[in-house]
Motif scaffolding. Structure first.
Motif, PDB file in Angstrom:
ATOM      1  N   ASN A   1       0.610  -0.989  -0.141  1.00 47.10           N
ATOM      2  CA  ASN A   1      -0.288  -0.123  -0.160  1.00 47.10           C
ATOM      3  C   ASN A   1       0.947   1.390   0.173  1.00 47.10           C
ATOM      4  O   ASN A   1       1.504   1.225   0.505  1.00 47.10           O
ATOM      5  CB  ASN A   1      -0.963   0.040   1.237  1.00 47.10           C
ATOM      6  CG  ASN A   1      -2.247   1.360   0.896  1.00 47.10           C
ATOM      7  OD1 ASN A   1      -1.826   2.155   0.282  1.00 47.10           O
ATOM      8  ND2 ASN A   1      -2.913  -0.057   1.393  1.00 47.10           N
ATOM      9  N   LEU A   2       1.359   2.099  -0.770  1.00 49.72           N
ATOM     10  CA  LEU A   2       1.128   3.312  -1.210  1.00 49.72           C
ATOM     11  C   LEU A   2       1.503   3.931  -0.651  1.00 49.72           C
ATOM     12  O   LEU A   2       2.578   4.949   0.515  1.00 49.72           O
ATOM     13  CB  LEU A   2       1.646   3.645  -2.537  1.00 49.72           C
ATOM     14  CG  LEU A   2       2.783   2.799  -3.347  1.00 49.72           C
ATOM     15  CD1 LEU A   2       2.354   3.394  -4.957  1.00 49.72           C
ATOM     16  CD2 LEU A   2       4.128   1.899  -3.114  1.00 49.72           C
TER      17      LEU A   2
ATOM     18  N   CYS B   1       3.013   6.495   4.316  1.00 47.91           N
ATOM     19  CA  CYS B   1       2.686   7.652   5.740  1.00 47.91           C
ATOM     20  C   CYS B   1       4.109   7.079   6.834  1.00 47.91           C
ATOM     21  O   CYS B   1       4.741   8.510   7.326  1.00 47.91           O
ATOM     22  CB  CYS B   1       1.855   7.033   6.713  1.00 47.91           C
ATOM     23  SG  CYS B   1       1.303   8.184   7.903  1.00 47.91           S
ATOM     24  N   THR B   2       5.002   6.262   6.705  1.00 43.03           N
ATOM     25  CA  THR B   2       6.012   5.694   7.227  1.00 43.03           C
ATOM     26  C   THR B   2       6.922   6.316   7.340  1.00 43.03           C
ATOM     27  O   THR B   2       7.907   6.605   7.860  1.00 43.03           O
ATOM     28  CB  THR B   2       5.746   5.002   7.767  1.00 43.03           C
ATOM     29  OG1 THR B   2       6.800   3.611   8.465  1.00 43.03           O
ATOM     30  CG2 THR B   2       6.653   3.527   6.349  1.00 43.03           C
ATOM     31  N   GLU B   3       6.804   6.592   6.044  1.00 43.65           N
ATOM     32  CA  GLU B   3       8.571   7.093   5.885  1.00 43.65           C
ATOM     33  C   GLU B   3       8.802   9.211   6.315  1.00 43.65           C
ATOM     34  O   GLU B   3       9.824   9.628   6.177  1.00 43.65           O
ATOM     35  CB  GLU B   3       8.544   7.381   3.918  1.00 43.65           C
ATOM     36  CG  GLU B   3       9.177   5.965   3.182  1.00 43.65           C
ATOM     37  CD  GLU B   3      10.151   5.440   4.086  1.00 43.65           C
ATOM     38  OE1 GLU B   3      11.002   6.046   4.682  1.00 43.65           O
ATOM     39  OE2 GLU B   3      10.326   3.774   3.777  1.00 43.65           O
TER      40      GLU B   3
ATOM     41  N   ALA C   1      10.980  10.949   1.737  1.00 45.00           N
ATOM     42  CA  ALA C   1       9.740   9.886   1.277  1.00 45.00           C
ATOM     43  C   ALA C   1       9.331   9.401  -0.316  1.00 45.00           C
ATOM     44  O   ALA C   1       9.275   8.581  -0.333  1.00 45.00           O
ATOM     45  CB  ALA C   1       9.055  10.722   1.785  1.00 45.00           C
ATOM     46  N   THR C   2       9.674  11.285  -0.334  1.00 43.81           N
ATOM     47  CA  THR C   2       9.835  10.996  -2.743  1.00 43.81           C
ATOM     48  C   THR C   2      10.756   9.524  -2.647  1.00 43.81           C
ATOM     49  O   THR C   2      10.357   8.900  -3.359  1.00 43.81           O
ATOM     50  CB  THR C   2       9.183  12.338  -3.272  1.00 43.81           C
ATOM     51  OG1 THR C   2       8.707  12.529  -2.688  1.00 43.81           O
ATOM     52  CG2 THR C   2       9.450  11.567  -4.446  1.00 43.81           C
TER      53      THR C   2
ATOM     54  N   MET D   1       9.726   6.391  -4.165  1.00 47.41           N
ATOM     55  CA  MET D   1      10.148   5.553  -5.675  1.00 47.41           C
ATOM     56  C   MET D   1      10.848   4.218  -6.022  1.00 47.41           C
ATOM     57  O   MET D   1      11.320   3.073  -6.568  1.00 47.41           O
ATOM     58  CB  MET D   1      10.851   6.687  -6.409  1.00 47.41           C
ATOM     59  CG  MET D   1      10.454   7.972  -6.914  1.00 47.41           C
ATOM     60  SD  MET D   1      11.399   9.741  -7.047  1.00 47.41           S
ATOM     61  CE  MET D   1      12.429   8.688  -8.197  1.00 47.41           C
ATOM     62  N   ALA D   2      11.032   3.837  -4.819  1.00 50.98           N
ATOM     63  CA  ALA D   2      11.860   2.246  -4.694  1.00 50.98           C
ATOM     64  C   ALA D   2      10.749   1.338  -4.762  1.00 50.98           C
ATOM     65  O   ALA D   2      11.538   0.272  -4.166  1.00 50.98           O
ATOM     66  CB  ALA D   2      12.840   2.585  -4.153  1.00 50.98           C
ATOM     67  N   ARG D   3       9.982   1.373  -4.408  1.00 55.65           N
ATOM     68  CA  ARG D   3       8.901   0.906  -4.256  1.00 55.65           C
ATOM     69  C   ARG D   3       8.761   0.280  -5.006  1.00 55.65           C
ATOM     70  O   ARG D   3       7.885   1.028  -6.317  1.00 55.65           O
ATOM     71  CB  ARG D   3       7.739   1.056  -3.530  1.00 55.65           C
ATOM     72  CG  ARG D   3       8.086   1.872  -2.212  1.00 55.65           C
ATOM     73  CD  ARG D   3       8.528   0.569  -1.330  1.00 55.65           C
ATOM     74  NE  ARG D   3       8.646   1.355   0.120  1.00 55.65           N
ATOM     75  CZ  ARG D   3       9.056   0.675   1.670  1.00 55.65           C
ATOM     76  NH1 ARG D   3       9.087  -0.355   1.104  1.00 55.65           N
ATOM     77  NH2 ARG D   3       9.321   0.940   1.751  1.00 55.65           N
ATOM     78  N   PRO D   4       8.323  -1.369  -5.884  1.00 61.17           N
ATOM     79  CA  PRO D   4       7.743  -1.581  -7.173  1.00 61.17           C
ATOM     80  C   PRO D   4       6.607  -1.037  -7.584  1.00 61.17           C
ATOM     81  O   PRO D   4       6.274  -1.025  -8.595  1.00 61.17           O
ATOM     82  CB  PRO D   4       7.935  -2.880  -7.029  1.00 61.17           C
ATOM     83  CG  PRO D   4       8.652  -3.448  -5.542  1.00 61.17           C
ATOM     84  CD  PRO D   4       8.555  -2.043  -4.637  1.00 61.17           C
TER      85      PRO D   4
END
Length: 237
Positions: free
Chosen positions: A154-155, A160-162, A198-199, A203-206
């Motif tokens: 869930n992006l 939020c956590t980042e 955070a951005t 961006m590293a998330r699939p």
């Protein structure tokens, strides 16, 4: 007598074959490339090879130094001790056995996995303060995963956590930005740093398409996540 590939013995020769060129001395290579980097003459590939070789050569000493600093922070850092206590209340014990110092090949300072624990990239740590910020960052992630049941896919959860981790860990305080990242703005420096980091993390998330997609998700959750300082009463660092 050694054999050549077809199994027959080698034929005698009247002169000795030319000796193989000696392999470059790793330490000399590192220093020579280091000066090439300083003078701006090294290519991107040479820079990458230099840092890789440096990290391999110093892996053992980097990890030992990281482990010593980690243990010190567990004893004396108010932030680390507080986060350790708060995460323990949620049922997760974070200690020196599951905060591991390793050599990393990716461009990162650390990471968190609910089953594995916390990773500290020993070869990327500048000093004890950097390790403290990284531990605090990953411990905020640990708190969020235990308290809010963060979904890896869930992006919005990830954004939020980042945001919270960058805000509460101290990695975006003015002195850190000014002296280590050449970010010299005075006004809204904290907010810009948190948004930027955070951005980049998102961006590293699939599931993230690109920087525009990442920035949009960060903006969508910004107001609620940046002001959420749990388990702290306020932004402490």
């Amino acid at each position: 007598m050694p054999e050549i590939p077809d199994g027959s013995p080698p034929q005698p020769t009247t002169s000795k074959s030319a000796p193989s060129p000696p392999k470059p001395d790793a330490i000399f290579y590192t220093w020579s490339t280091f000066f090439s980097i300083l003078s701006g003459q090294a290519s991107k590939e040479e820079r990458q090879e230099y840092f890789l070789e440096r990290d391999i050569l110093k892996e053992e000493s980097d990890c030992k130094k990281c482990e010593t600093q980690r243990d010190h922070l567990f004893k004396y850092s108010p932030t680390v001790r507080f986060m350790q206590s708060e995460v323990a209340k949620l049922g997760l014990d974070i200690n020196s056995t599951n905060v591991r110092c390793k050599r990393c090949t990716a461009d990162q300072s650390g990471g968190f996995d609910l089953n594995y624990g916390i990773l500290l990239c020993a070869n990327h740590m500048r000093n004890r303060g950097h390790i403290e910020d990284t531990m605090a960052h990953e411990m905020v992630h640990a708190y969020d995963y235990m308290r809010f049941k963060v979904d890896d896919w869930n992006l919005r959860h990830q954004a939020c956590t980042e945001i919270r981790a960058s805000t509460l860990s101290g990695e975006c305080r003015f002195t850190r930005e000014f002296f280590t990242r050449d970010q010299w703005k005075i006004t809204r420096q904290l907010q810009e740093c948190v948004r930027r980091r955070a951005t980049l993390s998102l961006m590293a998330r699939p599931a993230c398409k690109d920087d525009v997609h990442a920035a949009r998700i960060v903006n969508e959750v910004w107001d609620s996540c940046f002001t959420d300082t749990r388990p702290f009463d306020e932004i402490y660092r």
